[in-house]
Design an enzyme around this catalytic site. Structure first.
Site, PDB file in Angstrom:
ATOM      1  N   SER A  20       0.832  -1.211   0.000  1.00 55.00           N
ATOM      2  CA  SER A  20       0.000   0.000   0.000  1.00 55.00           C
ATOM      3  C   SER A  20       0.866   1.261   0.000  1.00 55.00           C
ATOM      4  CB  SER A  20      -0.897  -0.001   1.249  1.00 55.00           C
ATOM      5  OG  SER A  20      -1.537   1.246   1.375  1.00 55.00           O
ATOM      6  N   THR A  67      -9.422  -1.308   2.857  1.00 49.22           N
ATOM      7  CA  THR A  67      -9.195  -1.609   1.446  1.00 49.22           C
ATOM      8  C   THR A  67      -9.469  -3.088   1.175  1.00 49.22           C
ATOM      9  OG1 THR A  67      -7.648  -1.318  -0.380  1.00 49.22           O
ATOM     10  CG2 THR A  67      -6.662  -1.835   1.739  1.00 49.22           C
ATOM     11  N   LYS A  71     -13.913  -3.639   1.740  1.00 50.78           N
ATOM     12  CA  LYS A  71     -14.691  -2.404   1.540  1.00 50.78           C
ATOM     13  C   LYS A  71     -16.206  -2.613   1.622  1.00 50.78           C
ATOM     14  CE  LYS A  71     -11.681   0.466  -1.313  1.00 50.78           C
ATOM     15  NZ  LYS A  71     -11.760   1.355  -2.462  1.00 50.78           N
ATOM     16  N   ASN A  92     -14.462   3.186   2.483  1.00 49.69           N
ATOM     17  CA  ASN A  92     -12.987   3.201   2.445  1.00 49.69           C
ATOM     18  C   ASN A  92     -12.405   3.981   3.620  1.00 49.69           C
ATOM     19  OD1 ASN A  92     -13.213   5.920   1.731  1.00 49.69           O
ATOM     20  ND2 ASN A  92     -11.664   5.787   0.119  1.00 49.69           N
ATOM     21  N   ASP A 107     -13.643   8.071  -2.276  1.00 49.55           N
ATOM     22  CA  ASP A 107     -13.190   7.869  -3.657  1.00 49.55           C
ATOM     23  C   ASP A 107     -13.837   8.850  -4.635  1.00 49.55           C
ATOM     24  OD1 ASP A 107     -11.441   5.798  -3.096  1.00 49.55           O
ATOM     25  OD2 ASP A 107     -12.920   4.227  -3.453  1.00 49.55           O
ATOM     26  N   GLY A 135     -17.663  -2.032 -12.343  1.00 48.50           N
ATOM     27  CA  GLY A 135     -17.321  -2.600 -11.041  1.00 48.50           C
ATOM     28  C   GLY A 135     -17.412  -1.547  -9.941  1.00 48.50           C
TER      29      GLY A 135
HETATM   30  P1  ATR Z   1     -13.081  -2.567  -9.403  1.00 48.60           P
HETATM   31  O1  ATR Z   1     -13.645  -2.746  -8.026  1.00 48.60           O
HETATM   32  O2  ATR Z   1     -11.644  -2.123  -9.423  1.00 48.60           O
HETATM   33  O3  ATR Z   1     -13.937  -1.720 -10.270  1.00 48.60           O
HETATM   34  P2  ATR Z   1     -14.176  -5.012 -10.476  1.00 48.60           P
HETATM   35  O4  ATR Z   1     -15.389  -4.805  -9.654  1.00 48.60           O
HETATM   36  O5  ATR Z   1     -13.579  -6.382 -10.537  1.00 48.60           O
HETATM   37  O6  ATR Z   1     -12.991  -4.044 -10.038  1.00 48.60           O
HETATM   38  O7  ATR Z   1     -14.513  -4.529 -11.988  1.00 48.60           O
HETATM   39  C1  ATR Z   1     -13.656  -4.735 -13.043  1.00 48.60           C
HETATM   40  C2  ATR Z   1     -14.213  -4.077 -14.301  1.00 48.60           C
HETATM   41  O8  ATR Z   1     -13.248  -4.271 -15.343  1.00 48.60           O
HETATM   42  C3  ATR Z   1     -15.510  -4.715 -14.800  1.00 48.60           C
HETATM   43  O9  ATR Z   1     -16.286  -3.715 -15.425  1.00 48.60           O
HETATM   44  C4  ATR Z   1     -15.001  -5.735 -15.824  1.00 48.60           C
HETATM   45  O10 ATR Z   1     -15.943  -6.074 -16.824  1.00 48.60           O
HETATM   46  P3  ATR Z   1     -17.055  -7.246 -16.561  1.00 48.60           P
HETATM   47  O11 ATR Z   1     -18.106  -6.643 -15.683  1.00 48.60           O
HETATM   48  O12 ATR Z   1     -17.551  -7.598 -17.906  1.00 48.60           O
HETATM   49  O13 ATR Z   1     -16.309  -8.372 -15.875  1.00 48.60           O
HETATM   50  C5  ATR Z   1     -13.864  -4.955 -16.438  1.00 48.60           C
HETATM   51  N1  ATR Z   1     -12.874  -5.843 -17.083  1.00 48.60           N
HETATM   52  C6  ATR Z   1     -11.956  -6.618 -16.469  1.00 48.60           C
HETATM   53  N2  ATR Z   1     -11.227  -7.301 -17.376  1.00 48.60           N
HETATM   54  C7  ATR Z   1     -11.697  -6.940 -18.597  1.00 48.60           C
HETATM   55  C8  ATR Z   1     -11.368  -7.293 -19.951  1.00 48.60           C
HETATM   56  N3  ATR Z   1     -10.387  -8.166 -20.217  1.00 48.60           N
HETATM   57  N4  ATR Z   1     -12.073  -6.710 -20.956  1.00 48.60           N
HETATM   58  C9  ATR Z   1     -13.046  -5.830 -20.691  1.00 48.60           C
HETATM   59  N5  ATR Z   1     -13.422  -5.452 -19.436  1.00 48.60           N
HETATM   60  C10 ATR Z   1     -12.750  -6.005 -18.409  1.00 48.60           C
END
Ligand code: ATR
Length: 283
Positions: A20, A67, A71, A92, A107, A135
């Site tokens: 971190s 984190t 969260k 957070n 955030d 996400g």
């Molecule tokens: P965070 O909390 O950092 O937002 P997350 O909740 O795991 O992480 O979300 C990851 C995001 O990246 C999602 O929108 C994911 O798309 P999906 O909902 O379809 O899974 C997107 N993502 C991750 N890998 C990807 C890839 N190879 N191509 C397109 N989108 C991707």
């Protein structure tokens, strides 16, 4: 940094926590504000968050950042939730306010602060935004952009059903959802003022081939929440097209500075900390 009997104790709960950047960042906040705070990384494993948080009043710890992977779990483990944490669905920042735990999420405010700092004279607030991803990070960005009253927020995601659910929950009626097909993205880009990447694409050099920045107006700005690498392929493509860009390091520092202000009442300067972290990453 000198720890005294009077030092106010802050920290971060996470797993992993060893890498971190927050302890170094908060040490600089203490140095620049002259406040007597210490910020400690606590390796809190899954299943231990409840015990760890409930210890804050007993130990007299003023506050902690929460984190990965805690969260969402923290939502149900605090006494009160601030509106941002409730809407984003993640905590957070936890503050020990006279033995009552208050859960917040900095955030969205951190993102907005850095967005304004990065693009002060641009027209992005008056134009639609395109948010890539659905996400947890997208939730904070959408919550932030809603505060600015943008005319439309377009959420594009590999899994369109997730984008549709997110838009339905967070930004009706000015939200739209789409998949990552070139034709949908071309249409969505035509009049945008801001493009934000919240996906993990770009951390390992991946590009989103379907996104043709040539379709975006020449004065659109591009923000990538990723800060390692400092320039993702998306930001490199935007720069090649002549668009203004920013990475997520400023957001990281701004969300930390807002947590620090909640705990101490002091507003640390963010610029020197952003520069120090940039330099530290290069060495
Ligand atoms: P965070 O909390 O950092 O937002 P997350 O909740 O795991 O992480 O979300 C990851 C995001 O990246 C999602 O929108 C994911 O798309 P999906 O909902 O379809 O899974 C997107 N993502 C991750 N890998 C990807 C890839 N190879 N191509 C397109 N989108 C991707």
């Amino acid at each position: 940094m000198v720890i005294r009997g009077t030092s106010q104790v802050l920290g971060v709960f996470g797993d992993p926590v060893a890498h971190s950047l927050s302890p170094a960042m908060h040490a600089q906040f203490a140095e620049t504000t002259g406040a007597n705070t210490v910020y400690v990384p606590f390796h809190v494993r899954e299943g231990h968050l409840k015990t760890a948080l409930s210890a804050l009043p007993s130990l007299g710890i003023r506050g902690v950042n929460v984190t990965v992977p805690h969260k969402e779990a923290a939502l149900d483990l605090v006494n009160t939730l601030e509106p941002a944490a409730r809407a984003i669905g993640a905590v957070n920042t936890v503050t020990n306010d006279r033995d009552q735990l208050v859960g917040d999420n900095t955030d969205a405010r951190g993102f907005l602060a850095d967005l304004w700092a990065s693009f002060p004279d641009q027209t992005w607030p008056q134009r639609p935004a395109l948010v890539l991803g659905s996400g947890g990070a997208a939730r904070a960005v959408i919550y932030a952009l809603r505060q600015e009253g943008l005319p439309a927020i377009r959420v594009a995601n590999r899994t369109q059903a997730k984008a549709r659910a997110l838009v339905g929950e967070m930004c009706p009626p000015m939200g739209e959802s789409l998949d990552l097909s070139p034709s949908r993205l071309d249409t969505a880009l035509a009049d945008v003022g801001l493009i934000v990447n919240t996906t993990s694409l770009g951390m390992r050099g991946e590009t989103l081939e379907a996104l043709d920045l040539g379709r975006a107006p020449a004065d659109a700005v591009v923000y990538d929440l990723i800060y390692n690498p400092a320039e993702t392929p998306l930001l490199a493509a935007a720069r090649a097209r002549g668009l203004a860009t920013a990475n997520g390091l400023g957001m990281l520092v701004c969300q930390g500075a807002i947590s620090y202000e909640i705990w101490t009442g002091l507003q640390p300067a963010v610029e020197p900390v952003i520069h120090a972290l940039e330099k530290a990453k290069q060495t």
